[in-house]
Write an enzyme that holds these catalytic residues in place. Structure first.
Site, PDB file in Angstrom:
ATOM      1  N   GLU A  17       0.769  -1.186  -0.026  1.00  0.00           N
ATOM      2  CA  GLU A  17       0.092  -0.159   0.064  1.00  0.00           C
ATOM      3  C   GLU A  17       0.763   1.166   0.068  1.00  0.00           C
ATOM      4  O   GLU A  17       1.831   1.354   0.712  1.00  0.00           O
ATOM      5  CB  GLU A  17      -0.848   0.204   1.082  1.00  0.00           C
ATOM      6  CG  GLU A  17      -2.066   0.107   1.061  1.00  0.00           C
ATOM      7  CD  GLU A  17      -2.968  -0.757  -0.019  1.00  0.00           C
ATOM      8  OE1 GLU A  17      -3.075  -0.528  -1.268  1.00  0.00           O
ATOM      9  OE2 GLU A  17      -3.059  -2.154   0.521  1.00  0.00           O
ATOM     10  N   HIS A  18       0.361   2.216  -0.897  1.00  0.00           N
ATOM     11  CA  HIS A  18       1.154   3.573  -1.036  1.00  0.00           C
ATOM     12  C   HIS A  18       2.654   3.397  -1.462  1.00  0.00           C
ATOM     13  O   HIS A  18       3.270   4.202  -1.565  1.00  0.00           O
ATOM     14  CB  HIS A  18       0.974   4.283   0.335  1.00  0.00           C
ATOM     15  CG  HIS A  18      -0.258   4.787   0.462  1.00  0.00           C
ATOM     16  ND1 HIS A  18      -0.980   6.194  -0.002  1.00  0.00           N
ATOM     17  CD2 HIS A  18      -1.351   4.212   1.271  1.00  0.00           C
ATOM     18  CE1 HIS A  18      -1.934   6.294   0.403  1.00  0.00           C
ATOM     19  NE2 HIS A  18      -2.307   5.050   1.001  1.00  0.00           N
ATOM     20  N   ASP A  20       3.046   2.412  -4.609  1.00  0.00           N
ATOM     21  CA  ASP A  20       3.151   2.414  -6.307  1.00  0.00           C
ATOM     22  C   ASP A  20       3.728   3.993  -6.459  1.00  0.00           C
ATOM     23  O   ASP A  20       4.065   4.211  -7.872  1.00  0.00           O
ATOM     24  CB  ASP A  20       1.819   2.127  -6.907  1.00  0.00           C
ATOM     25  CG  ASP A  20       0.675   3.121  -6.344  1.00  0.00           C
ATOM     26  OD1 ASP A  20       0.764   3.810  -5.396  1.00  0.00           O
ATOM     27  OD2 ASP A  20      -0.593   3.211  -7.131  1.00  0.00           O
ATOM     28  N   GLY A 102     -16.633   3.515  -2.871  1.00  0.00           N
ATOM     29  CA  GLY A 102     -15.943   4.033  -1.477  1.00  0.00           C
ATOM     30  C   GLY A 102     -15.438   2.761  -0.970  1.00  0.00           C
ATOM     31  O   GLY A 102     -14.975   2.762   0.393  1.00  0.00           O
ATOM     32  N   GLY A 104     -12.317   1.157  -1.732  1.00  0.00           N
ATOM     33  CA  GLY A 104     -10.854   0.965  -1.856  1.00  0.00           C
ATOM     34  C   GLY A 104     -10.616  -0.103  -2.818  1.00  0.00           C
ATOM     35  O   GLY A 104      -9.452  -0.870  -2.795  1.00  0.00           O
ATOM     36  N   SER A 107     -12.824   1.307  -7.675  1.00  0.00           N
ATOM     37  CA  SER A 107     -14.201   1.706  -8.865  1.00  0.00           C
ATOM     38  C   SER A 107     -13.948   2.794  -9.722  1.00  0.00           C
ATOM     39  O   SER A 107     -14.238   2.507 -10.794  1.00  0.00           O
ATOM     40  CB  SER A 107     -15.316   1.860  -7.865  1.00  0.00           C
ATOM     41  OG  SER A 107     -15.173   2.969  -7.165  1.00  0.00           O
ATOM     42  N   SER A 108     -13.283   3.731  -9.188  1.00  0.00           N
ATOM     43  CA  SER A 108     -12.871   5.027 -10.166  1.00  0.00           C
ATOM     44  C   SER A 108     -11.882   4.313 -11.349  1.00  0.00           C
ATOM     45  O   SER A 108     -12.179   4.766 -12.529  1.00  0.00           O
ATOM     46  CB  SER A 108     -12.190   6.034  -9.344  1.00  0.00           C
ATOM     47  OG  SER A 108     -11.675   7.109 -10.144  1.00  0.00           O
ATOM     48  N   ASP A 152      -3.416   0.794  -9.681  1.00  0.00           N
ATOM     49  CA  ASP A 152      -5.012   0.285  -9.633  1.00  0.00           C
ATOM     50  C   ASP A 152      -5.394   0.388 -11.215  1.00  0.00           C
ATOM     51  O   ASP A 152      -5.938  -0.480 -11.463  1.00  0.00           O
ATOM     52  CB  ASP A 152      -6.005   1.560  -8.995  1.00  0.00           C
ATOM     53  CG  ASP A 152      -5.660   1.615  -7.605  1.00  0.00           C
ATOM     54  OD1 ASP A 152      -5.262   0.859  -6.826  1.00  0.00           O
ATOM     55  OD2 ASP A 152      -6.478   2.632  -6.911  1.00  0.00           O
ATOM     56  N   TYR A 201      -5.266  11.376   1.509  1.00  0.00           N
ATOM     57  CA  TYR A 201      -4.460  10.738   0.541  1.00  0.00           C
ATOM     58  C   TYR A 201      -3.382  11.511   0.037  1.00  0.00           C
ATOM     59  O   TYR A 201      -2.205  11.403  -0.363  1.00  0.00           O
ATOM     60  CB  TYR A 201      -5.419  10.041  -0.594  1.00  0.00           C
ATOM     61  CG  TYR A 201      -4.418   9.132  -1.445  1.00  0.00           C
ATOM     62  CD1 TYR A 201      -4.569   7.869  -1.692  1.00  0.00           C
ATOM     63  CD2 TYR A 201      -3.897   9.814  -2.800  1.00  0.00           C
ATOM     64  CE1 TYR A 201      -3.868   6.956  -2.526  1.00  0.00           C
ATOM     65  CE2 TYR A 201      -3.132   8.980  -3.443  1.00  0.00           C
ATOM     66  CZ  TYR A 201      -3.358   7.642  -3.471  1.00  0.00           C
ATOM     67  OH  TYR A 201      -2.356   6.962  -4.326  1.00  0.00           O
TER      68      TYR A 201
END
Length: 346
Positions: A17-18, A20, A102, A104, A107-108, A152, A201
Site C-alpha cells: 500500500e502506497h 506505487d 468508496g 478501496g 471503482s474509479s 490500480d 491521500y
C-alpha cells in the site's frame, strides 16, 4: 449508432500500500465484482452519463473541468479518449457496477479503464492495455486531481478475475502469481466509505514527496530502512511515512516468494505486519478497521490487513477454505456494519 461495451474487474491489493507512487512493488488481484460500460459515440461534443445507483443522468460537455460530481471520471475518460484519437467527439454512456463505491477496490480506475476500452473498440484501435492504464492514470492525476500511482489502473486493465500480479511500479514489469488453492483471500467491507479526493491521500503523497526531496531519491521504497532511520533533516512524521514505504516494498517481495512457495503462514504474517505499518507508520487506518482486522485474525485468519488508499473501505483476510464459512459468519456477526464483498483464490 453502434454501441460498444467493456467490462473491467475491481481489484483488491493483497499487500503493498502506497508503494506505487514511490517506486515500489505491489501485489493486487482482480476480483469478480466489476464495472461495465455501454458507450455510443456522438457526433457533437456532448456527454450523457447514466449510472445505476444515481437518479437520472448527467449532461456534460467535453470542455468542462471537473466539478466534484459523480460523472467527473466519465468526462475525464472521454476527454482522454478524444486526445488518444479513440473518439471524434462525445458519447452516451450507460454504467453498471457491482463494485461498492468508496470501498478501496478501485471503482474509479475500473470505470475509467472500462470507458477507454469501450472507446478503443469504437475506434478500432490496437492501443494496448498497458497504454490504456497509463492513460487512465493521467485522467486521475490531471483531470480529477488525485495524485495516485499506476497500480490500480494496471491491476484492473490487465489481469483476469482470480489472478494476482506482482507489479514493479518503477519499470511496469509484472508477473502473474498463483494464489493458494487451500486458502481464500476474502474481502470484507468495513462499512466505512472513503474518498481519495478528501485530502488525506494527498497529504500522505506530499509527505512522501518531502521524504524523497530530503533524501534525494525518488524511489524511497528501494532504500534500506536503516538509511531512512539515519537520514537527517526529516520531520518525524515524514520519516515514518518513508519507513512504511521501504518496509512495505520488502514485504511485497517476501509475499510473492511465499505465494510461489505455497507458504501461507508467512504470507499471513506479512499481511499482519503490513497492517501494523499502515496503522502506526502511515497512519491511514481507523479504530473500527483495526478492530475488524484484529477480529479476523483472532477468529482464525492467518493474516488480515486494510486494503486500498486508507481511512475506510475494505480489509482482505487469508483464511483456510475449510474454516471460511464459520469464520465469515462469526466475523460479520461480531461487526454488524461490515459486509462480504468478494473472494479470490481457494
Amino acid at each position: 449508432m453502434t454501441a460498444f461495451t467493456a467490462t473491467v474487474p475491481g481489484r483488491v491489493n493483497l499487500i503493498g500500500e502506497h508503494t506505487d507512487y514511490n517506486g515500489g512493488m505491489v501485489l493486487p488481484a482482480a476480483l469478480s465484482v466489476a464495472m461495465s460500460v455501454n458507450l455510443i459515440p456522438r457526433a457533437d461534443n456532448r456527454i450523457s452519463v447514466s449510472a445505476r445507483g444515481y437518479s437520472g443522468s448527467a449532461e456534460r460537455a467535453l470542455h468542462e473541468p471537473a466539478q466534484d460530481h459523480w460523472s467527473d471520471p466519465s468526462v475525464g475518460a472521454l476527454r482522454e479518449a478524444v486526445s488518444l484519437g479513440l473518439l471524434a467527439g462525445g458519447a452516451a454512456l450507460s454504467i453498471q457496477s457491482t463494485i461498492p463505491a468508496g470501498s478501496g477496490l478501485s471503482s474509479s480506475a475500473a470505470l475509467i479503464v472500462a470507458i477507454l476500452k469501450a472507446a478503443r473498440a469504437s475506434g478500432g484501435s490496437d492501443l494496448g492495455d498497458l497504454e490504456l492504464a497509463l492513460a487512465a492514470r493521467r485522467v486521475e492525476n490531471e483531470y480529477l486531481g488525485v495524485p495516485c500511482g499506476i497500480m490500480d489502473q494496471v491491476a484492473v486493465a490487465i489481469p483476469q478475475p482470480g489472478q494476482a500480479i506482482a507489479l514493479d511500479t518503477a519499470t511496469l514489469d509484472y508477473t502473474v502469481v498463483p494464489l493458494p488453492a487451500d486458502h481464500t483471500m476474502v474481502v470484507i467491507h468495513s462499512g466505512l466509505t472513503r474518498k481519495l479526493t478528501d485530502g488525506r491521500y494527498k497529504a500522505r503523497k506530499e509527505e512522501c514527496d518531502a521524504a524523497r526531496e530530503a533524501i534525494g531519491r525518488d524511489d524511497i521504497c528501494r532504500l534500506d530502512p536503516e538509511e531512512i532511520a539515519a537520514a537527517r533533516g526529516l520531520d518525524e512524521s515524514v520519516r515514518k511515512r518513508a519507513r512504511h514505504c521501504a518496509t512495505e516494498h520488502r514485504r511485497v517481495l517476501a509475499a510473492v516468494e511465499a505465494l510461489e512457495g505455497g507458504d501461507t503462514c508467512t504470507l499471513g504474517a506479512l499481511m499482519n505486519m503490513s497492517h501494523a505499518s499502515m496503522r502506526d507508520d502511515f497512519e491511514m487506518s481507523l479504530p473500527a478497521i483495526d478492530a475488524l482486522v484484529e477480529s479476523a485474525v483472532e477468529l482464525g485468519a492467518v493474516g488480515a490487513r486494510l486494503t486500498g488508499g486508507g481511512w475506510g473501505g475494505c480489509i482482505v483476510a487469508c483464511i483456510a477454505n475449510d474454516r471460511r464459512e464459520a469464520w465469515q459468519a462469526e466475523l460479520l456477526a461480531r461487526h454488524t456494519k461490515a459486509r462480504f464483498v468478494d473472494a479470490v483464490g481457494g
